[in-house]
Write a protein that holds these residues in place. Structure first.
Motif, PDB file in Angstrom:
ATOM      1  N   ASP A 289      -7.615  11.042   6.618  1.00 25.55           N
ATOM      2  CA  ASP A 289      -8.636   9.902   6.408  1.00 25.55           C
ATOM      3  C   ASP A 289      -8.149   9.011   7.812  1.00 25.55           C
TER       4      ASP A 289
ATOM      5  N   GLU B 230     -15.370   2.587   3.821  1.00 26.43           N
ATOM      6  CA  GLU B 230     -16.153   3.407   2.771  1.00 26.43           C
ATOM      7  C   GLU B 230     -15.365   2.957   1.428  1.00 26.43           C
ATOM      8  N   ARG B 231     -13.927   2.668   1.656  1.00 27.02           N
ATOM      9  CA  ARG B 231     -13.103   2.578   0.208  1.00 27.02           C
ATOM     10  C   ARG B 231     -12.107   1.514   0.360  1.00 27.02           C
TER      11      ARG B 231
ATOM     12  N   ASP C 140     -12.576  -1.429  -4.351  1.00 23.72           N
ATOM     13  CA  ASP C 140     -12.805  -0.246  -5.282  1.00 23.72           C
ATOM     14  C   ASP C 140     -11.548  -0.336  -6.253  1.00 23.72           C
TER      15      ASP C 140
ATOM     16  N   LEU D 281      -7.652   7.201  -3.484  1.00 22.20           N
ATOM     17  CA  LEU D 281      -8.351   6.487  -2.389  1.00 22.20           C
ATOM     18  C   LEU D 281      -7.987   7.024  -1.212  1.00 22.20           C
TER      19      LEU D 281
ATOM     20  N   ASP E  94     -12.359   5.195   6.692  1.00 24.72           N
ATOM     21  CA  ASP E  94     -12.570   5.978   5.160  1.00 24.72           C
ATOM     22  C   ASP E  94     -11.990   4.853   4.401  1.00 24.72           C
ATOM     23  N   VAL E  95     -10.741   4.395   4.688  1.00 26.97           N
ATOM     24  CA  VAL E  95     -10.298   3.202   3.593  1.00 26.97           C
ATOM     25  C   VAL E  95      -9.474   2.221   4.345  1.00 26.97           C
TER      26      VAL E  95
END
Length: 267
Positions: free
Chosen positions: A19, A191-192, A219, A14, A159-160
């Motif tokens: 990121d 996003e994750r 996730d 992930l 992003d995470v």
């Protein structure tokens, strides 16, 4: 839908070089174990986002994995400065660190805008501050109804996002309780999402004031008892105050810090 996975596998899948990563948790439920796994895997060139980048980000910055910090306060809570953070800003060691600084209210609103999938948020704030001259993510806008000048802050969409929580069920639904910061907003803005938990249960029992994150916004869930140490998880562990005091000594000296990193994280 969230999968139950091992921490090493989840981090490798992930979180990627370059990121934008948010690791949230206020006073307790700070995801230290996940941060240490990021260090072990050497995931680098990260933009780190956190309202209060305390010891967890001091360690990531000292390990040379951060290129930028987006934040609203920094310090070792109850103790003093973050010496690895200061060394990076003042001396560029182990690498220069770009800063994007906001107020607490500004950062909270940036997460809320990101969670709402809006480009920016509005608030009354920043008057008399020079932060507007130091960041490109803060501007002003006139209210179309009253003409009042308001601060506009750009949304944050990591992003995470990584958080720690008390419980998850086998379907990946997560519940946390106690002091809550911006974990919910940070999760919904990302996003994750990776969540480490103290316990896997068959059924989540409702808790007064509990925050439930449905498995479809997560996730991966990793079972990591004690994953918030040295912070605490309400109902499961206590804050390790000695660790925070000792961190002040360890982080002041580059060689001592690097030895700590080898002995306690990467070794």
């Amino acid at each position: 839908m969230a999968e139950i996975r091992g921490l090493r596998e989840a981090v490798a899948d992930l979180i990627r070089d370059g990121d934008t990563v948010a690791m949230e948790g206020f006073t307790h439920l700070i995801p230290f174990a996940a941060a240490h796994e990021v260090i072990r895997q050497g995931i680098t060139d990260l933009t780190l986002v956190r309202m209060t980048p305390d010891v967890i980000y001091d360690q990531l910055i000292g390990a040379g994995l951060a290129r930028k910090l987006v934040f609203s306060w920094g310090g070792n809570p109850g103790v003093g400065s973050l010496h690895r953070f200061r060394d990076a800003v003042e001396n560029g060691w182990p690498r220069p660190l770009e800063l994007d600084e906001h107020s607490h209210a500004g950062m909270a609103n940036r997460y809320a805008a990101g969670a709402s999938r809006l480009p920016f948020a509005l608030l009354n704030g920043y008057r008399g501050s020079d932060l507007g001259r130091r960041t490109t993510t803060l501007s002003t806008i006139d209210c179309p109804f009253t003409g009042q000048e308001l601060a506009a802050v750009a949304a944050v969409n990591p992003d995470v996002t990584v958080i720690h929580a008390q419980q998850a069920d086998r379907d990946g639904n997560v519940q946390l309780w106690g002091l809550a910061g911006v974990q919910k907003e940070a999760v919904l803005a990302a996003e994750r999402v990776l969540v480490t938990v103290e316990e896997l249960v068959e059924v989540l029992e409702p808790r007064p004031g509990g925050v439930v994150l449905p498995g479809w916004v997560v996730d991966a869930v990793a079972w990591v008892p004690g994953g918030a140490h040295p912070s605490y998880a309400a109902g499961y562990s206590e804050r390790d105050n000695d660790y925070y005091r000792e961190w002040d000594r360890v982080s002041r000296d580059r060689d001592v810090f690097q030895q700590w990193l080898k002995e306690c994280v990467t070794g």
